[in-house]
Design a protein around this motif. Structure first.
Motif, PDB file in Angstrom:
ATOM      1  N   ILE A  41     -31.948  40.204  39.741  1.00 24.98           N
ATOM      2  CA  ILE A  41     -30.326  40.490  39.567  1.00 24.98           C
ATOM      3  C   ILE A  41     -29.929  41.130  38.316  1.00 24.98           C
ATOM      4  CG2 ILE A  41     -28.279  39.018  39.181  1.00 24.98           C
ATOM      5  CD1 ILE A  41     -29.262  38.534  42.169  1.00 24.98           C
ATOM      6  N   MET A  42     -30.400  40.855  37.396  1.00 24.45           N
ATOM      7  CA  MET A  42     -30.066  41.225  35.961  1.00 24.45           C
ATOM      8  C   MET A  42     -30.213  42.771  35.994  1.00 24.45           C
ATOM      9  SD  MET A  42     -31.798  39.835  32.469  1.00 24.45           S
ATOM     10  CE  MET A  42     -30.757  39.672  30.909  1.00 24.45           C
ATOM     11  N   SER A  43     -31.440  43.549  36.391  1.00 23.56           N
ATOM     12  CA  SER A  43     -31.831  44.635  36.435  1.00 23.56           C
ATOM     13  C   SER A  43     -31.200  45.431  37.800  1.00 23.56           C
ATOM     14  CB  SER A  43     -33.075  44.930  36.307  1.00 23.56           C
ATOM     15  OG  SER A  43     -33.803  44.131  37.653  1.00 23.56           O
ATOM     16  N   HIS A  44     -30.323  44.805  38.540  1.00 22.90           N
ATOM     17  CA  HIS A  44     -29.766  45.362  39.761  1.00 22.90           C
ATOM     18  C   HIS A  44     -31.092  45.788  40.518  1.00 22.90           C
ATOM     19  CE1 HIS A  44     -25.676  44.728  38.201  1.00 22.90           C
ATOM     20  NE2 HIS A  44     -26.386  45.313  36.937  1.00 22.90           N
ATOM     21  N   SER A  81     -34.254  32.156  50.303  1.00 18.80           N
ATOM     22  CA  SER A  81     -33.470  30.837  50.566  1.00 18.80           C
ATOM     23  C   SER A  81     -32.073  30.788  50.803  1.00 18.80           C
ATOM     24  CB  SER A  81     -33.785  29.685  49.664  1.00 18.80           C
ATOM     25  OG  SER A  81     -33.528  29.971  48.189  1.00 18.80           O
ATOM     26  N   TRP A  82     -31.263  32.070  50.187  1.00 16.46           N
ATOM     27  CA  TRP A  82     -30.109  32.224  50.477  1.00 16.46           C
ATOM     28  C   TRP A  82     -30.013  33.444  51.716  1.00 16.46           C
ATOM     29  CZ3 TRP A  82     -25.220  31.974  47.163  1.00 16.46           C
ATOM     30  CH2 TRP A  82     -25.386  31.073  46.290  1.00 16.46           C
ATOM     31  N   SER A  83     -29.195  33.328  52.873  1.00 16.40           N
ATOM     32  CA  SER A  83     -29.280  34.458  53.638  1.00 16.40           C
ATOM     33  C   SER A  83     -28.802  35.658  52.855  1.00 16.40           C
ATOM     34  CB  SER A  83     -28.635  34.176  55.056  1.00 16.40           C
ATOM     35  OG  SER A  83     -27.212  34.492  54.834  1.00 16.40           O
ATOM     36  N   LYS A  84     -29.033  37.029  53.715  1.00 19.02           N
ATOM     37  CA  LYS A  84     -28.451  37.981  52.824  1.00 19.02           C
ATOM     38  C   LYS A  84     -27.123  38.241  52.510  1.00 19.02           C
ATOM     39  CE  LYS A  84     -31.831  41.663  53.056  1.00 19.02           C
ATOM     40  NZ  LYS A  84     -32.219  42.981  53.418  1.00 19.02           N
ATOM     41  N   PRO A 116     -33.235  24.947  47.896  1.00 22.17           N
ATOM     42  CA  PRO A 116     -33.458  26.357  47.673  1.00 22.17           C
ATOM     43  C   PRO A 116     -33.232  26.795  46.065  1.00 22.17           C
ATOM     44  CG  PRO A 116     -31.070  25.635  48.382  1.00 22.17           C
ATOM     45  CD  PRO A 116     -32.050  24.620  48.518  1.00 22.17           C
ATOM     46  N   LEU A 117     -33.359  28.003  45.953  1.00 21.81           N
ATOM     47  CA  LEU A 117     -32.896  28.476  44.776  1.00 21.81           C
ATOM     48  C   LEU A 117     -31.408  28.546  44.457  1.00 21.81           C
ATOM     49  CD1 LEU A 117     -34.960  31.952  43.671  1.00 21.81           C
ATOM     50  CD2 LEU A 117     -35.171  29.374  42.708  1.00 21.81           C
ATOM     51  N   TYR A 118     -31.085  28.876  43.244  1.00 23.99           N
ATOM     52  CA  TYR A 118     -29.432  29.064  43.152  1.00 23.99           C
ATOM     53  C   TYR A 118     -28.970  30.554  43.353  1.00 23.99           C
ATOM     54  CZ  TYR A 118     -28.845  24.115  41.560  1.00 23.99           C
ATOM     55  OH  TYR A 118     -28.903  22.834  41.462  1.00 23.99           O
ATOM     56  N   ILE A 119     -29.860  31.525  43.797  1.00 22.24           N
ATOM     57  CA  ILE A 119     -29.593  32.772  43.541  1.00 22.24           C
ATOM     58  C   ILE A 119     -29.557  33.592  44.834  1.00 22.24           C
ATOM     59  CG2 ILE A 119     -30.225  34.691  42.217  1.00 22.24           C
ATOM     60  CD1 ILE A 119     -32.252  32.988  40.517  1.00 22.24           C
ATOM     61  N   PRO A 120     -28.294  34.447  45.180  1.00 25.25           N
ATOM     62  CA  PRO A 120     -28.326  35.134  46.034  1.00 25.25           C
ATOM     63  C   PRO A 120     -29.362  36.446  45.886  1.00 25.25           C
ATOM     64  CG  PRO A 120     -26.234  35.477  44.364  1.00 25.25           C
ATOM     65  CD  PRO A 120     -27.263  34.367  44.088  1.00 25.25           C
ATOM     66  N   PRO A 121     -29.238  37.165  47.086  1.00 27.39           N
ATOM     67  CA  PRO A 121     -30.000  38.448  46.933  1.00 27.39           C
ATOM     68  C   PRO A 121     -29.652  39.462  45.867  1.00 27.39           C
ATOM     69  CG  PRO A 121     -28.755  38.572  48.805  1.00 27.39           C
ATOM     70  CD  PRO A 121     -28.676  37.211  48.493  1.00 27.39           C
ATOM     71  N   SER A 122     -30.870  40.344  45.335  1.00 26.29           N
ATOM     72  CA  SER A 122     -30.319  41.342  44.551  1.00 26.29           C
ATOM     73  C   SER A 122     -30.250  42.615  45.181  1.00 26.29           C
ATOM     74  CB  SER A 122     -31.414  41.558  43.383  1.00 26.29           C
ATOM     75  OG  SER A 122     -32.415  42.269  44.301  1.00 26.29           O
ATOM     76  N   GLU A 123     -30.119  43.575  44.630  1.00 22.97           N
ATOM     77  CA  GLU A 123     -29.754  45.066  45.156  1.00 22.97           C
ATOM     78  C   GLU A 123     -31.020  45.299  46.063  1.00 22.97           C
ATOM     79  OE1 GLU A 123     -28.653  44.015  42.444  1.00 22.97           O
ATOM     80  OE2 GLU A 123     -26.797  45.226  42.024  1.00 22.97           O
TER      81      GLU A 123
END
Lengths: 442, 442
Positions: free
Chosen positions: A116-119, A165-168, A201-208
């Motif tokens: 996420i941090m690095s896009h 674990s989050w859908s896109k 799940p994780l707490y994190i949505p998808p990255s780029e």
């Protein structure tokens, strides 16, 4: 478009790949603890349009060589990459993370946060830790190879499942409607096996790029082939000869195919150590300065490789005709044939060692064109899809690669002129993936 | 010089401490995944000369409230602090790291790397994880309290020993002599107990403050007192009333004394939630906007706290004289007395809830001087050595604290005008420590 090579850069202790790097003129001796230094090195690699940085890791016992040499690794690979992510824009960043001594939930979370941090520029070199000295830092004995790889399969699957674990499009964050996320599209994974498990799940949505890219570095053992063949988009290879590299590349491609994948989806990327100088003599002298503390020990090892007595006091002399006639390359070390070839060229003992005949990766010591020739040769022989390059000294060796070698490769059409995409997946041509790869057999 | 307070700022999900923060005007709804946003918030806290940032953590099950509310935590506390370390110069940074679900070698390495990266500004909030929902992310059941605290003692000792595994001047890096480090002054720790063990050493020399500062957040149970009393330089407290805070502070000081330490070496730092507005009415309205989705559920809970029927449909009305006459504060919840006091002042049901009578920390909703008064009152009553402040919305609530409250405290001589030192240890007045504290009994 013709196939082009992928180039990664080794990012290690802040000085360079060779033990004497920290003492070279112009090198800041505190670079080991300097995150600024790492960021500058990453920026230089990005200037050269390199696809990724590679940060090896593995907390083995500290060597007594610490008296004279810097440790080989970063203080902490993830903290280094966090700094690098904030100081660069395009280059991918691949860190080693052991599946043996980390919890999958912790690995998944931190690599996804980096992504996420690095896009969308993160890669995970998923390895198993070997060696009782590493295990001792965790208060245990090293598990059997079967258990380590068994656990590795479970860890990679759980990590990938957590990543998905989050859908896109679960993360809505619509201030007007007040919907933060689609709770129905964020699901526990409830995945577990013999060694590890996680609910998620994780707490994190998808990255780029969706989720980080999986790499593997682990030789070409049957276990490594099975693991990489199934999950890895790229293999950080170690092959000293072109024949070995070609065989390993073919083996990893076969392994991918056996796992139901297109073999082009796995890139074999062997290492390369560079010492760049205007000519061969200057390059060898530079390597002598950087490595000669180890020469007495290496001369003893060369004696074993060639099966003849070698006098470490005679560093300045070539092997005698008698020695050369009696020498036989050891079958136990694939580097021996090359060592004998160099010895027969008449180089002094010091120069033979400076050629890198006992290094872990192939060494090219010479002008930029020699490095480019080596890379082209291996690449066109299908021994490599690219290389991870370990410059001898970052301070100038990295610039010499970027400003000297890269333009030659670009001119020859072997390397891209610029990044085409934004993510590591783009740079590698790795197919989109989110969650566990559904194309791969269970 | 008169005793002055320590102030930390809660750094959470990027929006603020209240659930509606992410929807407020001017708030970037993508702040949850924005490391830039965290860095800006840290910089604002640093502008206010706050001594530290506090990043809570603990991967519990994701709530169904994710539909409307952001998760409370950072994507990853260490990656956030790596970014913050590079974007700030003086403020300390304290992250929660569970002793239950992390290996001591991994904790030691990453916190020490952060300490190096921040030039001596790192703190470790060493907690035990409770809750089967957290444990499920690691595929296990939560251990017993005795086992969790038993492990915590071992983990803290091993981490501190690893931090001290290089002597203070072991790292020489003398380019002229070629000595990189004094190998004789870098030693394995070979420390282990019933739960965890490690050989060491780490690969990391001392930071500007030697090693990170240990914090503890864990209520005032006997176990928490024993752990914090022994190792912690500061306690992240949770106390709703001044009486409770005074009692907890005294208990932690006693615990430090029992462990052979000077009680002044342990700072008790309870929390404080702020909503700052020109007047009380504006502050209550702001809190209503930020929290009213939870009001029906909170009204039901208030009914239990006061022991009278409360109709959640009558949010705009005060409790009736009959309700007030019948109300009795529940002995099961220390907040009930305060809730009844507010109810008796004649506020509507909505305003009673907006006062924060059911929040986890004390709430001050009003103009800056009210926040300063609260802090001064608690501080002078020896209920606190400082506070960790959770602004309702970072975007403006943080600036209002820094620009509104801090100058009042400074004017009153209760808060420093600037950082006197460079490290977190300096900011806290925490004594120098390197390795396991030799003053503490084994």
């Amino acid at each position: 478009m013709a196939r082009q090579m992928i180039i990664g850069m080794h990012l290690g202790n802040g000085y360079g790949a060779l033990p004497g790097a920290w003492r070279m003129p112009g090198v800041d001796p505190t670079s080991y603890t300097s995150f600024d230094a790492k960021v500058r090195q990453a920026q230089a690699a990005e200037r050269g349009k390199l696809q990724f940085l590679f940060l090896p890791d593995g907390p083995s016992a500290l060597s007594a060589e610490i008296e004279y040499e810097a440790p080989g690794f970063n203080l902490d690979v993830m903290m280094t990459l966090a700094a690098v992510a904030r100081g660069t824009e395009r280059i991918g960043m691949v860190a080693t993370g052991s599946t043996t001594f980390n919890e999958p939930f912790n690995l998944a979370r931190q690599f996804k946060a980096l992504d996420i941090m690095s896009h969308g520029r993160a890669g995970w070199n998923a390895i198993t830790s070997a060696g009782d000295d590493v295990a001792a830092n965790y208060g245990v004995r090293i598990p059997s190879s079967a258990d380590r790889y068994g656990r590795a399969h479970e860890v990679v699957q759980i990590v990938q499942a957590l990543w998905g674990s989050w859908s896109k499009d679960a993360w809505v964050h619509d201030q007007a409607s007040g919907q933060f996320a689609k709770s129905a599209e964020i699901a526990p994974i409830n995945l577990g096996g013999k060694f590890v498990a996680s609910r998620g799940p994780l707490y994190i949505p998808p990255s780029e790029q969706g989720q980080p890219v999986v790499f593997h570095a682990g030789g070409a053992s049957a276990n490594a082939l099975a693991l990489a063949g199934r999950y890895a988009s790229a293999v950080i290879g170690a092959a000293f000869t072109i024949e070995d590299a070609r065989a390993q590349r073919a083996a990893f491609r076969d392994a991918a195919e056996r796992a139901g994948r297109d073999p082009d989806e796995i890139k074999f990327i062997p290492g390369l150590m560079t010492t760049i100088a205007p000519d061969k003599r200057a390059a060898l002298d530079r390597r002598i300065t950087l490595t000669e503390r180890a020469f007495p020990q290496r001369a003893a090892y060369l004696q074993q490789m060639l099966g003849v007595r070698i006098d470490p006091a005679r560093m300045g002399e070539p092997l005698s005709p008698d020695q050369l006639a009696a020498a036989r390359p050891s079958s136990g070390d694939p580097r021996s044939t090359y060592a004998l070839k160099i010895a027969r060229e008449g180089w002094t003992l010091r120069d033979i060692l400076a050629h890198g005949v006992i290094d872990y990766q192939p060494v090219v010591a010479g002008p930029p064109v020699e490095v480019a020739d080596h890379m082209q040769h291996w690449f066109e022989a299908e021994a490599a899809d690219g290389f991870w390059v370990a410059p001898d000294v970052y301070r100038d060796g990295l610039d010499d690669f970027v400003d000297g070698v890269v333009p030659i490769l670009q001119q020859r059409g072997l390397f891209h002129l610029d990044y085409a995409g934004m993510t590591l997946r783009d740079h590698l041509g790795a197919p989109a993936q989110y969650g566990i790869d559904p194309r791969i057999m269970p």
